[in-house]
Design a protein around this motif. Sequence first.
Motif, mmCIF file in Angstrom:
data_model
loop_
_atom_site.group_PDB
_atom_site.id
_atom_site.type_symbol
_atom_site.label_atom_id
_atom_site.label_comp_id
_atom_site.label_asym_id
_atom_site.label_seq_id
_atom_site.Cartn_x
_atom_site.Cartn_y
_atom_site.Cartn_z
ATOM 1 N N VAL A 211 0.856 -1.195 0.000
ATOM 2 C CA VAL A 211 0.000 0.000 0.000
ATOM 3 C C VAL A 211 0.888 1.241 0.000
ATOM 4 C CG1 VAL A 211 -1.807 1.250 1.223
ATOM 5 C CG2 VAL A 211 -1.744 -1.251 1.305
ATOM 6 N N PRO A 212 0.804 2.108 -1.019
ATOM 7 C CA PRO A 212 1.603 3.339 -1.018
ATOM 8 C C PRO A 212 1.201 4.237 0.163
ATOM 9 C CG PRO A 212 0.630 2.946 -3.183
ATOM 10 C CD PRO A 212 -0.018 1.997 -2.213
ATOM 11 N N LEU A 213 2.189 4.592 0.990
ATOM 12 C CA LEU A 213 1.884 5.375 2.197
ATOM 13 C C LEU A 213 1.320 6.751 1.842
ATOM 14 C CD1 LEU A 213 4.979 4.478 4.389
ATOM 15 C CD2 LEU A 213 2.718 3.422 4.366
ATOM 16 N N GLY A 214 1.862 7.352 0.773
ATOM 17 C CA GLY A 214 1.380 8.676 0.374
ATOM 18 C C GLY A 214 -0.099 8.649 0.022
ATOM 19 N N LEU A 215 -0.523 7.562 -0.583
ATOM 20 C CA LEU A 215 -1.936 7.415 -0.935
ATOM 21 C C LEU A 215 -2.785 7.301 0.330
ATOM 22 C CD1 LEU A 215 -3.402 7.181 -3.650
ATOM 23 C CD2 LEU A 215 -3.273 4.704 -3.420
ATOM 24 N N ALA A 216 -2.311 6.502 1.284
ATOM 25 C CA ALA A 216 -3.043 6.340 2.545
ATOM 26 C C ALA A 216 -3.133 7.685 3.279
ATOM 27 C CB ALA A 216 -2.359 5.293 3.421
ATOM 28 N N ASN A 217 -2.061 8.466 3.214
ATOM 29 C CA ASN A 217 -2.054 9.757 3.915
ATOM 30 C C ASN A 217 -2.930 10.803 3.241
ATOM 31 O OD1 ASN A 217 -0.412 8.911 5.967
ATOM 32 N ND2 ASN A 217 1.482 9.581 4.981
ATOM 33 N N ARG A 218 -3.409 10.483 2.047
ATOM 34 C CA ARG A 218 -4.309 11.406 1.347
ATOM 35 C C ARG A 218 -5.698 10.794 1.177
ATOM 36 N NH1 ARG A 218 0.463 13.156 0.152
ATOM 37 N NH2 ARG A 218 0.795 15.346 -0.248
ATOM 38 N N ASP A 219 -6.037 9.871 2.054
ATOM 39 C CA ASP A 219 -7.367 9.266 1.999
ATOM 40 C C ASP A 219 -8.386 10.322 2.443
ATOM 41 O OD1 ASP A 219 -9.718 7.927 2.356
ATOM 42 O OD2 ASP A 219 -8.855 6.256 3.493
ATOM 43 N N PRO A 220 -9.231 10.804 1.521
ATOM 44 C CA PRO A 220 -10.158 11.879 1.875
ATOM 45 C C PRO A 220 -11.186 11.466 2.926
ATOM 46 C CG PRO A 220 -10.554 11.093 -0.378
ATOM 47 C CD PRO A 220 -9.351 10.372 0.124
ATOM 48 N N GLU A 221 -11.359 10.143 3.134
ATOM 49 C CA GLU A 221 -12.303 9.719 4.177
ATOM 50 C C GLU A 221 -11.719 9.955 5.567
ATOM 51 O OE1 GLU A 221 -13.989 5.838 3.786
ATOM 52 O OE2 GLU A 221 -14.421 6.132 1.649
ATOM 53 N N ILE A 222 -10.371 10.011 5.669
ATOM 54 C CA ILE A 222 -9.718 10.244 6.960
ATOM 55 C C ILE A 222 -9.254 11.694 7.076
ATOM 56 C CG2 ILE A 222 -7.858 9.496 8.511
ATOM 57 C CD1 ILE A 222 -9.809 7.264 7.869
ATOM 58 N N PHE A 223 -8.710 12.209 5.963
ATOM 59 C CA PHE A 223 -8.124 13.550 5.973
ATOM 60 C C PHE A 223 -8.885 14.420 4.977
ATOM 61 C CE2 PHE A 223 -4.802 10.306 6.519
ATOM 62 C CZ PHE A 223 -4.457 10.554 7.840
ATOM 63 N N GLY A 224 -9.876 15.158 5.473
ATOM 64 C CA GLY A 224 -10.665 16.024 4.588
ATOM 65 C C GLY A 224 -9.757 17.030 3.900
ATOM 66 N N ASP A 225 -10.034 17.351 2.625
ATOM 67 C CA ASP A 225 -9.217 18.281 1.844
ATOM 68 C C ASP A 225 -7.731 17.887 1.976
ATOM 69 O OD1 ASP A 225 -8.460 20.383 0.278
ATOM 70 O OD2 ASP A 225 -8.871 21.937 1.753
ATOM 71 N N PRO A 226 -7.375 16.656 1.573
ATOM 72 C CA PRO A 226 -6.074 16.076 1.922
ATOM 73 C C PRO A 226 -4.859 16.793 1.353
ATOM 74 C CG PRO A 226 -7.219 14.678 0.343
ATOM 75 C CD PRO A 226 -8.185 15.724 0.772
ATOM 76 N N ASP A 227 -5.008 17.558 0.278
ATOM 77 C CA ASP A 227 -3.828 18.233 -0.284
ATOM 78 C C ASP A 227 -3.536 19.567 0.396
ATOM 79 O OD1 ASP A 227 -3.099 16.224 -2.011
ATOM 80 O OD2 ASP A 227 -4.420 16.918 -3.606
ATOM 81 N N ARG A 228 -4.358 19.948 1.384
ATOM 82 C CA ARG A 228 -4.098 21.190 2.119
ATOM 83 C C ARG A 228 -3.247 20.873 3.348
ATOM 84 N NH1 ARG A 228 -6.992 23.610 6.156
ATOM 85 N NH2 ARG A 228 -8.606 22.030 5.875
#
Length: 105
Positions: A16-33
Motif C-alpha cells: 500500500v503506497p503510504l502517500g496514498l493512505a495519507n491522502r485518503d479523503p475519508e480520513i483527511f478532509g481536503d487532503p492536499d491542504r
Amino acid sequence: MEIAGVALQPGDGVVVPLGLANRDPEIFGDPDRLDLARATARRHVAFGYGIHQCLGKPLARAELQIVLPEIFRRLPKLCITVPLEEIDFKQNTFVYGINTLPVAW
Ligand code: HEM
C-alpha cells in the motif's frame, strides 16, 4: 478476497503506497491542504505501521522539531524559487520526496 477487481489468493502480498493512505479523503478532509492541526493528523502512516514501523521515528521527529524552527529563525526570508509544477519530485519510490528544491534566502 478481491480488491479493485483483482482477486487475491492466500499468500499474495499487497503493498500500500503510504502517500496514498495519507491522502485518503475519508480520513483527511481536503487532503492536499497542509493543516498541521487537523483533528485526524495523528492517523497518518508516514512512518509505516505495525511490526516494521520506522525504528528512527523518535529521532526523526526530534530532528524536525529542532531543525524547522531554527532554520526559519535563522533564514526568515527562506522561500522556494520555482513554481510547484517545476519541482523535481521523485518518481517510482516507496517513500515520497524530491530530488532538488531551488530556494533563496
Ligand atoms: C522523516 C524521516 C523518516 C521517515 C518519513 C521514515 C519512514 C519510514 C518508513 C515508511 C519505513 C518503512 C515501514 C515499512 O517497511 O512498512 C521506515 C523504516 C525504517 N526506518 Fe525510517 N523514516 C524516517 C527516518 C528514519 C531515521 C532517522 C532512522 C534511523 C536513524 C530510520 C530507521 C528506520 C529503520 C531501521 C526502518 C526499518 C524498520 C523495520 O523494517 O523493522 N528512519 N521508515
